[in-house]
Design an enzyme around this catalytic site. Structure first.
Site, mmCIF file in Angstrom:
data_model
loop_
_atom_site.group_PDB
_atom_site.id
_atom_site.type_symbol
_atom_site.label_atom_id
_atom_site.label_comp_id
_atom_site.label_asym_id
_atom_site.label_seq_id
_atom_site.Cartn_x
_atom_site.Cartn_y
_atom_site.Cartn_z
ATOM 1 N N SER A 112 -10.622 -22.550 57.849
ATOM 2 C CA SER A 112 -10.675 -20.543 58.419
ATOM 3 C C SER A 112 -10.091 -20.096 59.273
ATOM 4 O O SER A 112 -10.467 -20.443 60.189
ATOM 5 C CB SER A 112 -11.815 -20.092 57.514
ATOM 6 O OG SER A 112 -12.142 -18.977 58.168
ATOM 7 N N HIS A 159 -23.024 -29.265 30.710
ATOM 8 C CA HIS A 159 -23.381 -28.208 31.489
ATOM 9 C C HIS A 159 -23.480 -28.327 32.521
ATOM 10 O O HIS A 159 -24.292 -27.472 32.854
ATOM 11 C CB HIS A 159 -24.811 -28.024 30.445
ATOM 12 C CG HIS A 159 -25.069 -28.104 28.938
ATOM 13 N ND1 HIS A 159 -24.080 -27.028 28.013
ATOM 14 C CD2 HIS A 159 -25.117 -29.372 28.186
ATOM 15 C CE1 HIS A 159 -23.944 -28.181 26.705
ATOM 16 N NE2 HIS A 159 -24.493 -29.032 27.069
ATOM 17 N N GLU A 167 -8.095 -26.533 44.959
ATOM 18 C CA GLU A 167 -8.178 -25.234 44.730
ATOM 19 C C GLU A 167 -6.062 -24.786 44.074
ATOM 20 O O GLU A 167 -6.690 -24.438 43.154
ATOM 21 C CB GLU A 167 -8.471 -24.225 45.420
ATOM 22 C CG GLU A 167 -10.125 -23.990 46.308
ATOM 23 C CD GLU A 167 -10.397 -23.640 46.854
ATOM 24 O OE1 GLU A 167 -11.090 -22.862 46.990
ATOM 25 O OE2 GLU A 167 -9.770 -23.363 47.979
ATOM 26 N N LYS A 191 -15.588 -24.049 58.652
ATOM 27 C CA LYS A 191 -15.151 -24.117 57.174
ATOM 28 C C LYS A 191 -14.358 -24.678 56.995
ATOM 29 O O LYS A 191 -13.321 -25.582 57.723
ATOM 30 C CB LYS A 191 -14.740 -22.824 56.638
ATOM 31 C CG LYS A 191 -15.205 -22.176 56.640
ATOM 32 C CD LYS A 191 -16.258 -22.621 55.649
ATOM 33 C CE LYS A 191 -15.767 -21.688 53.893
ATOM 34 N NZ LYS A 191 -15.661 -20.948 53.442
#
Ligand code: ARG
Length: 457
Positions: free
Chosen positions: A276, A155, A289, A282
């Site tokens: 970024s 979980h 992704e 970043k």
């Protein structure tokens, strides 16, 4: 192609040409098409259907067409419909009438089925190679970081401590099953459809066994109607690819999580990170992704072809032309994902201190305390309840388990003794010394076994 339209009074509408042409994507089958045609010409000569001289002329012409395509000299014209017609048209230009003999005892229906099987067989062997490479990367990481401890989650809540190597080898197992799925798919793809003609077989004394040997197929299709209309092998590739992408996507999700400021379990190599355009600080896990994102597109192609084929009457229907783009895209996506993931994993750095710190937070040894009471004679269910109360007490008093005194422990069960304080993350891991468990001994054996398996793949 003008010669296949002789019965028509007018040329196709311009929109129809565009709508029906597959050349802009099926050109990718050219090398398989040419290989198939060479084998076919040889077979026709062997059987005395054409002369040896004609077969040699055809073969030379076909080799030249392949060279022209490879050198970028070939002119692809959409009105030629597909790669099969385009190759034949060029052969006609080059050789004249004799080119017209190549299509004896053959239809585009068995031709395209052949090309696609040859393509898929090669795609499978490349896929197997890329899976093996990723598995080897995982073994290397497991072996090189054998003692690193991290929280195991259920979980996404810290559950029990595990070795990082154990976690990594879980992906080895998933990929091993993927490997098996592709191998299995290969068995059914490895069947020669050529010789089935349009649908009913051909009325010439052909030699399909010879074709199978020339083209490296282990088997010859047994039913011509099935052979020209079957695309199960494409669907199977896509299904196996979907499962494999699902596995990569789970790995991707963990990489995204683990590289976040909240986890900080890993740092991705600069070569596998992106910046970024707005926020200079970043370092983004875009590769992971995109792997996660591309999984959706692979599932989509599978659903697309299943839907295309649903309720298609036997045998060939033009709908089947819709099989290729999805398959090509699936193969490209899966292969590039497997390769880029190998590189990303091979170069990332683990942060053992942060993993260890995450292990120390929370009540990750609660199961071990339960097991402790069971060893002292308590029933498992009672022990579970006692530890639950103990944890509730600790939470209310803002303490971790190792901050509790023996007296505090004993408030919950008289079975607690001084040795309870010897329960550690290390002892927890060492205790799980069962086949498939996370103890170092088991994980070392698992690494050894994985290496043996990987060697024999
Ligand atoms: N371009 C076609 C395809 O990909 C080749 C087979 C065409 N056959 C036919 N009968 N129109 O399916």
């Amino acid at each position: 192609m003008s010669h296949i339209r002789s019965r028509f009074d007018k040329p196709p509408d311009e929109l129809v040409v565009k709508y029906t042409s597959s050349l802009h994507f099926d050109w990718r089958l050219y090398s398989y098409d040419i290989r198939g045609s060479i084998a076919h010409a040889r077979m026709l000569a062997k059987q005395g259907i054409i002369s040896n001289e004609e077969s040699n002329t055809l073969e030379k012409g076909l080799v030249q067409v392949a060279e022209e395509i490879e050198q970028g000299k070939f002119e692809f014209k959409p009105e030629q419909e597909d790669i099969h017609m385009a190759v034949e048209a060029r052969l006609m230009d080059m050789l004249g009438d004799v080119a017209g003999k190549l299509h004896t005892a053959r239809s585009r229906n068995d031709q395209v089925a052949l090309d696609l099987r040859l393509y898929t067989k090669e795609a499978i062997s490349e896929t197997l190679g890329s899976i093996r490479k990723l598995q080897q990367t995982l073994i290397k990481l497991a072996e090189g970081n054998k003692n690193m401890i991290m929280p195991g989650y259920t979980h996404l809540q810290p559950a029990q401590p595990v070795l990082l190597a154990h976690h990594l080898l879980a992906y080895f197992e998933m990929l091993l099953r993927d490997f098996g799925r592709f191998e299995d798919c290969l068995k059914r793809t490895d069947v020669l459809p050529l010789g089935s003609g349009s649908l009913a077989g051909v009325a010439y004394n052909t030699n399909r066994q010879f074709l199978a040997e020339e083209l490296g197929f282990s088997d010859v299709s047994r039913n011509s109607m099935d052979a020209v209309s079957d695309r199960d092998f494409v669907i199977e590739y896509m299904a196996a690819a979907s499962v494999c992408m699902m596995h990569l996507s789970r790995m991707a999700e963990e990489i995204v999580l683990w590289s976040s400021a909240e986890f900080k379990f890993i740092e991705l190599d600069d070569a596998y990170s992106t910046g970024s355009s707005l926020m200079p600080q970043k370092k983004n896990p875009d590769v992971a992704e995109l792997g996660r994102g591309k999984t959706g597109r692979v599932y989509g192609k599978l659903m697309g072809l299943l839907t295309t084929m649903k309720a298609l009457p036997l045998t060939y229907n033009r709908d089947l032309q819709e099989d290729k783009e999805g398959l090509f895209d699936t193969v490209d996506t899966l292969l590039s994902s497997l390769k880029v993931f190998s590189g990303m994993l091979d170069t990332l750095k683990f942060k053992p201190e942060n993993m260890r710190q995450a292990v120390n937070q929370g009540f990750i040894l609660a199961t071990d305390l339960t097991d402790y009471l069971v060893c002292k004679g308590e029933s498992f269910r009672n022990a579970h309840g006692i530890i639950a109360h103990l944890i509730s007490y600790a939470v209310k008093n803002d303490k971790t388990l190792n901050m509790l005194s023996l007296d505090e422990y004993r408030k919950f069960s008289a079975l607690f003794e001084a040795d309870v304080q010897k329960i550690t993350v290390e002892s927890s891991i060492a205790a799980r010394n069962v086949t498939g468990g996370t103890s170092l001994k088991q994980v070392e054996q698992a690494i050894k076994k994985a290496k043996e398996i990987a060697c024999n793949l």
